[in-house]
Design a protein around this motif. Structure first.
Motif, PDB file in Angstrom:
ATOM      1  N   LEU A  10       0.826  -1.210   0.000  1.00 35.01           N
ATOM      2  CA  LEU A  10       0.000   0.000   0.000  1.00 35.01           C
ATOM      3  C   LEU A  10       0.863   1.264   0.000  1.00 35.01           C
ATOM      4  O   LEU A  10       0.572   2.220  -0.719  1.00 35.01           O
ATOM      5  CB  LEU A  10      -0.944   0.000   1.199  1.00 35.01           C
ATOM      6  N   ALA A  11       1.917   1.257   0.790  1.00 40.55           N
ATOM      7  CA  ALA A  11       2.806   2.420   0.828  1.00 40.55           C
ATOM      8  C   ALA A  11       3.488   2.623  -0.521  1.00 40.55           C
ATOM      9  O   ALA A  11       3.560   3.742  -1.039  1.00 40.55           O
ATOM     10  CB  ALA A  11       3.848   2.241   1.933  1.00 40.55           C
ATOM     11  N   SER A  12       3.971   1.543  -1.100  1.00 41.52           N
ATOM     12  CA  SER A  12       4.666   1.636  -2.387  1.00 41.52           C
ATOM     13  C   SER A  12       3.727   2.087  -3.498  1.00 41.52           C
ATOM     14  O   SER A  12       4.097   2.937  -4.320  1.00 41.52           O
ATOM     15  CB  SER A  12       5.279   0.285  -2.753  1.00 41.52           C
ATOM     16  N   VAL A  13       2.532   1.526  -3.536  1.00 41.32           N
ATOM     17  CA  VAL A  13       1.562   1.914  -4.572  1.00 41.32           C
ATOM     18  C   VAL A  13       1.159   3.370  -4.381  1.00 41.32           C
ATOM     19  O   VAL A  13       1.038   4.127  -5.350  1.00 41.32           O
ATOM     20  CB  VAL A  13       0.339   0.982  -4.558  1.00 41.32           C
ATOM     21  N   GLY A  14       0.966   3.791  -3.147  1.00 43.25           N
ATOM     22  CA  GLY A  14       0.607   5.184  -2.886  1.00 43.25           C
ATOM     23  C   GLY A  14       1.670   6.149  -3.372  1.00 43.25           C
ATOM     24  O   GLY A  14       1.372   7.140  -4.048  1.00 43.25           O
ATOM     25  N   VAL A  15       2.913   5.861  -3.064  1.00 46.59           N
ATOM     26  CA  VAL A  15       4.014   6.719  -3.519  1.00 46.59           C
ATOM     27  C   VAL A  15       4.080   6.713  -5.041  1.00 46.59           C
ATOM     28  O   VAL A  15       4.246   7.765  -5.679  1.00 46.59           O
ATOM     29  CB  VAL A  15       5.355   6.251  -2.896  1.00 46.59           C
ATOM     30  N   CYS A  48       7.782   1.246 -13.644  1.00 46.03           N
ATOM     31  CA  CYS A  48       9.160   1.709 -13.390  1.00 46.03           C
ATOM     32  C   CYS A  48       9.242   2.448 -12.063  1.00 46.03           C
ATOM     33  O   CYS A  48      10.101   2.163 -11.222  1.00 46.03           O
ATOM     34  CB  CYS A  48       9.625   2.624 -14.520  1.00 46.03           C
ATOM     35  N   THR A  49       8.357   3.381 -11.881  1.00 45.05           N
ATOM     36  CA  THR A  49       8.340   4.149 -10.633  1.00 45.05           C
ATOM     37  C   THR A  49       8.034   3.240  -9.456  1.00 45.05           C
ATOM     38  O   THR A  49       8.593   3.402  -8.371  1.00 45.05           O
ATOM     39  CB  THR A  49       7.305   5.290 -10.714  1.00 45.05           C
ATOM     40  N   GLY A  50       7.151   2.253  -9.670  1.00 43.41           N
ATOM     41  CA  GLY A  50       6.828   1.291  -8.617  1.00 43.41           C
ATOM     42  C   GLY A  50       8.033   0.494  -8.171  1.00 43.41           C
ATOM     43  O   GLY A  50       8.228   0.256  -6.975  1.00 43.41           O
ATOM     44  N   ILE A  72       7.773  -6.576  -6.235  1.00 44.15           N
ATOM     45  CA  ILE A  72       6.417  -6.650  -5.672  1.00 44.15           C
ATOM     46  C   ILE A  72       5.698  -5.313  -5.852  1.00 44.15           C
ATOM     47  O   ILE A  72       4.540  -5.257  -6.266  1.00 44.15           O
ATOM     48  CB  ILE A  72       6.472  -7.041  -4.178  1.00 44.15           C
ATOM     49  N   ALA A  73       6.383  -4.232  -5.550  1.00 44.36           N
ATOM     50  CA  ALA A  73       5.782  -2.902  -5.682  1.00 44.36           C
ATOM     51  C   ALA A  73       5.485  -2.574  -7.136  1.00 44.36           C
ATOM     52  O   ALA A  73       4.451  -1.968  -7.448  1.00 44.36           O
ATOM     53  CB  ALA A  73       6.697  -1.847  -5.079  1.00 44.36           C
ATOM     54  N   SER A  74       6.358  -2.983  -8.040  1.00 45.29           N
ATOM     55  CA  SER A  74       6.144  -2.733  -9.462  1.00 45.29           C
ATOM     56  C   SER A  74       4.883  -3.441  -9.945  1.00 45.29           C
ATOM     57  O   SER A  74       4.038  -2.846 -10.617  1.00 45.29           O
ATOM     58  CB  SER A  74       7.360  -3.208 -10.254  1.00 45.29           C
ATOM     59  N   LEU A  75       4.742  -4.705  -9.595  1.00 46.59           N
ATOM     60  CA  LEU A  75       3.556  -5.466  -9.993  1.00 46.59           C
ATOM     61  C   LEU A  75       2.292  -4.897  -9.353  1.00 46.59           C
ATOM     62  O   LEU A  75       1.275  -4.706 -10.029  1.00 46.59           O
ATOM     63  CB  LEU A  75       3.720  -6.940  -9.615  1.00 46.59           C
ATOM     64  N   ALA A  76       2.355  -4.607  -8.060  1.00 41.94           N
ATOM     65  CA  ALA A  76       1.180  -4.068  -7.363  1.00 41.94           C
ATOM     66  C   ALA A  76       0.781  -2.711  -7.947  1.00 41.94           C
ATOM     67  O   ALA A  76      -0.419  -2.429  -8.119  1.00 41.94           O
ATOM     68  CB  ALA A  76       1.467  -3.937  -5.863  1.00 41.94           C
ATOM     69  N   SER A  77       1.749  -1.885  -8.272  1.00 40.93           N
ATOM     70  CA  SER A  77       1.453  -0.579  -8.857  1.00 40.93           C
ATOM     71  C   SER A  77       0.799  -0.727 -10.222  1.00 40.93           C
ATOM     72  O   SER A  77      -0.170  -0.046 -10.537  1.00 40.93           O
ATOM     73  CB  SER A  77       2.737   0.250  -8.989  1.00 40.93           C
TER      74      SER A  77
END
Length: 104
Positions: A10-15, A48-50, A72-77
Motif C-alpha cells: 500500500l505504501a509503495s503503490v501510494g508513492v 518503473c516508478t513502482g 512486488i511494488a512494481s507489480l502491485a502498482s
C-alpha cells in the motif's frame, strides 16, 4: 508478516501513484520530461516508478529484500493503476451512452 507485506504494498503503490499519475506532481514530471526523455519515461511509468519506490521503501523501513520489494511494488502498482484505468474507461463509456440516449 502478511500485514507487513500488505502495508509495504500500500505504501509503495501510494508513492507510485502520487509520483507517476497525480496532478499534484505534474509540474515536476513535466520539468523532468523536458530535461531528459529517459527519466521522463521512467517517472511516468507506474511499473518503473513502482520498482524504484518499492526498492527505496524496502531499504528504509521494511525487512524485505530490496530487489523483491521493488518487484512486488512494481507489480502491485501496475495492477492498481490498470484497475483504475479500467474503471475510468467504463465510467466514460456509460457516460457517453447515457448522453447519446442509448440507455436501455
Amino acid at each position: 508478516m502478511i500485514a507487513e507485506l500488505l502495508f509495504f504494498m500500500l505504501a509503495s503503490v501510494g508513492v507510485t501513484v502520487v509520483i507517476s499519475i497525480s496532478s499534484i506532481f505534474e509540474p515536476i514530471r513535466l520539468f523532468i520530461q523536458s530535461r531528459s526523455s529517459f527519466l521522463g519515461e521512467l517517472i511516468t511509468c507506474p511499473m518503473c516508478t513502482g520498482f524504484w519506490s518499492g526498492l527505496f521503501i524496502s531499504l528504509i523501513s521494511f525487512d524485505i529484500n530490496p530487489v523483491y520489494g521493488g518487484a512486488i511494488a512494481s507489480l502491485a502498482s501496475w495492477v492498481c493503476v490498470s484497475l483504475v484505468d479500467v474503471m475510468h474507461s467504463a465510467s466514460n463509456y456509460f457516460e457517453v451512452s447515457i448522453e447519446q440516449g442509448d440507455e436501455q
